[in-house]
Enzyme design. Sequence first.
Site, PDB file in Angstrom:
ATOM      1  N   LYS A 158      10.083   3.159   8.582  1.00 29.07           N
ATOM      2  CA  LYS A 158       9.774   2.932   7.156  1.00 29.07           C
ATOM      3  C   LYS A 158       9.331   4.241   6.508  1.00 29.07           C
ATOM      4  CE  LYS A 158       5.618   1.258   6.024  1.00 29.07           C
ATOM      5  NZ  LYS A 158       4.871   2.073   5.053  1.00 29.07           N
ATOM      6  N   ASN A 159       8.435   4.980   7.189  1.00 35.06           N
ATOM      7  CA  ASN A 159       7.845   6.165   6.570  1.00 35.06           C
ATOM      8  C   ASN A 159       8.735   7.396   6.610  1.00 35.06           C
ATOM      9  OD1 ASN A 159       5.746   4.568   5.897  1.00 35.06           O
ATOM     10  ND2 ASN A 159       4.319   5.394   7.414  1.00 35.06           N
ATOM     11  N   CYS A 198      -5.118   1.077  -2.890  1.00 36.28           N
ATOM     12  CA  CYS A 198      -4.658  -0.072  -2.126  1.00 36.28           C
ATOM     13  C   CYS A 198      -5.835  -0.460  -1.235  1.00 36.28           C
ATOM     14  CB  CYS A 198      -3.428   0.277  -1.300  1.00 36.28           C
ATOM     15  SG  CYS A 198      -3.794   1.353   0.059  1.00 36.28           S
ATOM     16  N   ARG A 256       3.212   1.955  -3.123  1.00 37.82           N
ATOM     17  CA  ARG A 256       2.617   3.231  -3.491  1.00 37.82           C
ATOM     18  C   ARG A 256       3.508   4.430  -3.197  1.00 37.82           C
ATOM     19  NH1 ARG A 256      -0.158   5.602  -1.447  1.00 37.82           N
ATOM     20  NH2 ARG A 256      -1.439   6.389  -3.140  1.00 37.82           N
ATOM     21  N   ASP A 282      -2.234   5.077  11.580  1.00 39.27           N
ATOM     22  CA  ASP A 282      -1.452   3.844  11.465  1.00 39.27           C
ATOM     23  C   ASP A 282      -1.452   3.032  12.753  1.00 39.27           C
ATOM     24  OD1 ASP A 282       1.105   5.168   9.235  1.00 39.27           O
ATOM     25  OD2 ASP A 282      -0.958   4.516   8.920  1.00 39.27           O
ATOM     26  N   ARG A 334      -6.383   6.445  -2.436  1.00 43.70           N
ATOM     27  CA  ARG A 334      -5.043   7.033  -2.307  1.00 43.70           C
ATOM     28  C   ARG A 334      -4.676   7.920  -3.510  1.00 43.70           C
ATOM     29  NH1 ARG A 334      -2.356   3.682   1.364  1.00 43.70           N
ATOM     30  NH2 ARG A 334      -0.952   5.429   1.772  1.00 43.70           N
ATOM     31  N   PRO A 335      -5.506   8.914  -3.833  1.00 43.74           N
ATOM     32  CA  PRO A 335      -5.173   9.774  -4.983  1.00 43.74           C
ATOM     33  C   PRO A 335      -3.909  10.602  -4.712  1.00 43.74           C
ATOM     34  CG  PRO A 335      -7.070  10.634  -3.789  1.00 43.74           C
ATOM     35  CD  PRO A 335      -6.731   9.322  -3.153  1.00 43.74           C
ATOM     36  N   VAL A 336      -3.349  11.149  -5.789  1.00 39.61           N
ATOM     37  CA  VAL A 336      -2.138  11.989  -5.666  1.00 39.61           C
ATOM     38  C   VAL A 336      -2.376  13.360  -6.297  1.00 39.61           C
ATOM     39  CG1 VAL A 336      -0.480  10.086  -5.480  1.00 39.61           C
ATOM     40  CG2 VAL A 336      -1.176  10.908  -7.749  1.00 39.61           C
ATOM     41  N   ASP A 337      -3.652  13.787  -6.313  1.00 45.16           N
ATOM     42  CA  ASP A 337      -3.990  15.070  -6.950  1.00 45.16           C
ATOM     43  C   ASP A 337      -3.286  16.257  -6.306  1.00 45.16           C
ATOM     44  OD1 ASP A 337      -5.995  14.058  -4.943  1.00 45.16           O
ATOM     45  OD2 ASP A 337      -6.546  16.165  -4.965  1.00 45.16           O
ATOM     46  N   GLN A 338      -3.040  16.184  -5.011  1.00 47.55           N
ATOM     47  CA  GLN A 338      -2.376  17.316  -4.343  1.00 47.55           C
ATOM     48  C   GLN A 338      -0.903  17.416  -4.739  1.00 47.55           C
ATOM     49  OE1 GLN A 338      -4.268  19.484  -2.319  1.00 47.55           O
ATOM     50  NE2 GLN A 338      -5.847  18.248  -3.319  1.00 47.55           N
ATOM     51  N   ARG A 390       6.284  -5.940   4.741  1.00 49.22           N
ATOM     52  CA  ARG A 390       6.520  -4.631   4.127  1.00 49.22           C
ATOM     53  C   ARG A 390       6.922  -3.600   5.169  1.00 49.22           C
ATOM     54  NH1 ARG A 390       1.861  -2.337   0.791  1.00 49.22           N
ATOM     55  NH2 ARG A 390       3.492  -0.767   0.759  1.00 49.22           N
TER      56      ARG A 390
HETATM   57  C1  EPZ Z   1       1.358   8.403   4.588  1.00 53.88           C
HETATM   58  O1  EPZ Z   1       0.602   7.984   3.479  1.00 53.88           O
HETATM   59  C2  EPZ Z   1       1.909   7.133   5.210  1.00 53.88           C
HETATM   60  N1  EPZ Z   1       2.778   6.456   4.247  1.00 53.88           N
HETATM   61  C3  EPZ Z   1       0.753   6.216   5.611  1.00 53.88           C
HETATM   62  O2  EPZ Z   1       1.305   5.056   6.244  1.00 53.88           O
HETATM   63  C4  EPZ Z   1      -0.120   6.963   6.618  1.00 53.88           C
HETATM   64  O3  EPZ Z   1      -1.226   6.167   6.957  1.00 53.88           O
HETATM   65  C5  EPZ Z   1      -0.601   8.283   5.988  1.00 53.88           C
HETATM   66  O4  EPZ Z   1       0.532   9.066   5.549  1.00 53.88           O
HETATM   67  C6  EPZ Z   1      -1.412   9.124   6.967  1.00 53.88           C
HETATM   68  O5  EPZ Z   1      -0.631   9.413   8.101  1.00 53.88           O
HETATM   69  C7  EPZ Z   1       4.042   6.938   4.061  1.00 53.88           C
HETATM   70  O6  EPZ Z   1       4.448   7.917   4.673  1.00 53.88           O
HETATM   71  C8  EPZ Z   1       4.898   6.211   3.065  1.00 53.88           C
HETATM   72  P1  EPZ Z   1      -1.753  11.090   2.998  1.00 53.88           P
HETATM   73  P2  EPZ Z   1       0.104   9.076   2.402  1.00 53.88           P
HETATM   74  O7  EPZ Z   1      -1.349  11.669   1.680  1.00 53.88           O
HETATM   75  O8  EPZ Z   1       1.045  10.207   2.354  1.00 53.88           O
HETATM   76  C9  EPZ Z   1      -5.916  11.947   0.881  1.00 53.88           C
HETATM   77  C10 EPZ Z   1       1.566   2.771   6.646  1.00 53.88           C
HETATM   78  O9  EPZ Z   1       0.792   1.945   7.131  1.00 53.88           O
HETATM   79  N2  EPZ Z   1      -5.113  12.484  -0.236  1.00 53.88           N
HETATM   80  O10 EPZ Z   1      -1.329  11.785   4.247  1.00 53.88           O
HETATM   81  O11 EPZ Z   1      -0.229   8.345   1.159  1.00 53.88           O
HETATM   82  C11 EPZ Z   1      -5.692  10.460   1.093  1.00 53.88           C
HETATM   83  O12 EPZ Z   1      -6.533   9.706   0.247  1.00 53.88           O
HETATM   84  C12 EPZ Z   1       1.068   3.782   5.645  1.00 53.88           C
HETATM   85  O13 EPZ Z   1       2.785   2.879   6.951  1.00 53.88           O
HETATM   86  C13 EPZ Z   1      -5.751  12.989  -1.361  1.00 53.88           C
HETATM   87  O14 EPZ Z   1      -6.981  12.969  -1.450  1.00 53.88           O
HETATM   88  O15 EPZ Z   1      -1.246   9.584   3.066  1.00 53.88           O
HETATM   89  C14 EPZ Z   1      -6.045  10.284   2.547  1.00 53.88           C
HETATM   90  O16 EPZ Z   1      -7.454  10.190   2.680  1.00 53.88           O
HETATM   91  C15 EPZ Z   1      -0.387   3.522   5.283  1.00 53.88           C
HETATM   92  N3  EPZ Z   1      -5.000  13.494  -2.379  1.00 53.88           N
HETATM   93  C16 EPZ Z   1      -5.572  11.597   3.178  1.00 53.88           C
HETATM   94  O17 EPZ Z   1      -5.471  12.535   2.101  1.00 53.88           O
HETATM   95  C17 EPZ Z   1      -3.621  13.523  -2.322  1.00 53.88           C
HETATM   96  O18 EPZ Z   1      -2.996  14.014  -3.285  1.00 53.88           O
HETATM   97  C18 EPZ Z   1      -4.195  11.508   3.866  1.00 53.88           C
HETATM   98  O19 EPZ Z   1      -3.329  10.865   2.970  1.00 53.88           O
HETATM   99  C19 EPZ Z   1      -2.998  13.010  -1.171  1.00 53.88           C
HETATM  100  C20 EPZ Z   1      -3.755  12.500  -0.138  1.00 53.88           C
END
Ligand code: EPZ
Length: 418
Positions: A22-23, A118, A94, A306, A123-127, A398
């Site tokens: 999926k990912n 969620c 998301r 995960d 789950r911010p997207v600031d980066q 999902r």
């Molecule tokens: C991906 O989510 C996966 N989803 C998640 O899988 C997985 O748990 C996660 O990576 C960590 O491995 C997909 O690939 C579609 P991150 P993602 O950005 O990219 C913080 C599942 O169950 N952060 O690596 O959204 C964030 O809040 C899902 O299949 C910011 O602060 O996760 C978290 O604490 C759940 N700002 C950490 O970084 C940002 O702009 C890692 O998040 C981005 C992230």
Amino acid sequence: MDKLLIEGGVRLHGEAAISGAKNAALPLLCAALLTREPVTFTNVPQLNDIGTLLKILAQMGVQVERDAAANRVTLDASGLDNPVAPYELVKTMRASILVLGPLVARLGEARVSLPGGCAIGARPVDQHIKGLQAMGAEVRVEHGYVHASVPRLKGARLFTDMVTVTGTENLMMAACLADGETIIENAAREPEVVDLANCLVSMGARITGAGTDVIRIRGVERLSGTTHRIMPDRIETGTYLCAAAATGGEIRLTNTSSCYLDAVLDKLMDAGCEVTPERDAIRLKAPARLTAVSIRTSPYPAFPTDMQAQFMAINCVAEGAAMIRETIFENRFMHAVELQRLGADIRIDGNTAVVQGVARLEGATVMATDLRASASLVIAGLVAEGETVIERIYHLDRGYERLEDKLAALGAQVRRLD
Ligand code: EPZ
């Protein structure tokens, strides 16, 4: 609202085939936006999240040809003309934020709904936004949407504040069509990032370093179409291995690979399982009772967040006590209170959980809260005595293709209740 009814106590045995990841599929489908030529994906998992993303792409003007039975999708974005990803679709999935980078790169603009939080965190997207701004995009957040625009992105040196999987993927896709070279430092090293990079390179992108924490992308004028087979789902693989481990079973999983799961396989062996990797398969033989194993989640190649919920479930019935540290998400222990309804002995203190193994769990009605939490409830239901009913299993649908069919093929007594 579908429910799953599980009669516990069966040792899983036999074979099951693993689906595409999926990912990996989600960013890969978004990569098709980067070219006017058709892109075909094979080994596409049949999941609700995939369906949602295809709807988002179709309303942008992408032609979608899906042969679900053949796990095949062909996307043609030559008619891409609508840079909007609407809230009503994005809020249910998301990872739709992954259209942001490709839209800005291809059309010079994007209006993507903020995904919102969620169950497991804000789950911010600031980066994602910071990286696009560093590449010259004008980005503002208004009325719950990310508005981004730029005639053409410029290559830049990017440094993400934390390791972010989709952040790395979004910025890598955007950089493919930028003017000049982009370097992403502190990049995510997940195998799904590498699978995406491999597909982009087959489309003509110039990327090196994927799989390390420094990825270099030299922008090109345009990308071509390709055909790409999606990598196997390592988290689905780990989930079924945990189900077999918890039930004292012996299974073989096909259409998968052990090379992305070292941290998970090590922990399963520490718990007393015999794990035998094969070329495109993995076999596991569980002991009569597992030994508790402590885990600490971290970015790849360390133990994946995960798989945290699934290991909490197996520790509930293991010999001894285990400490579970969740370092990635701020609220990823919601399965604990549901596991306690089944008789588990779990104490939560901030981002640490202490699980004391008990001799047995007892079936009960429990509620799924998020994708991997629901997987942990399935594992617990498989070992609990009597019947377990899991409510809100749309979370499961999902991320797990035909879950009850695959479990039934492994001997589990499981059926879906409308
Ligand atoms: C991906 O989510 C996966 N989803 C998640 O899988 C997985 O748990 C996660 O990576 C960590 O491995 C997909 O690939 C579609 P991150 P993602 O950005 O990219 C913080 C599942 O169950 N952060 O690596 O959204 C964030 O809040 C899902 O299949 C910011 O602060 O996760 C978290 O604490 C759940 N700002 C950490 O970084 C940002 O702009 C890692 O998040 C981005 C992230």
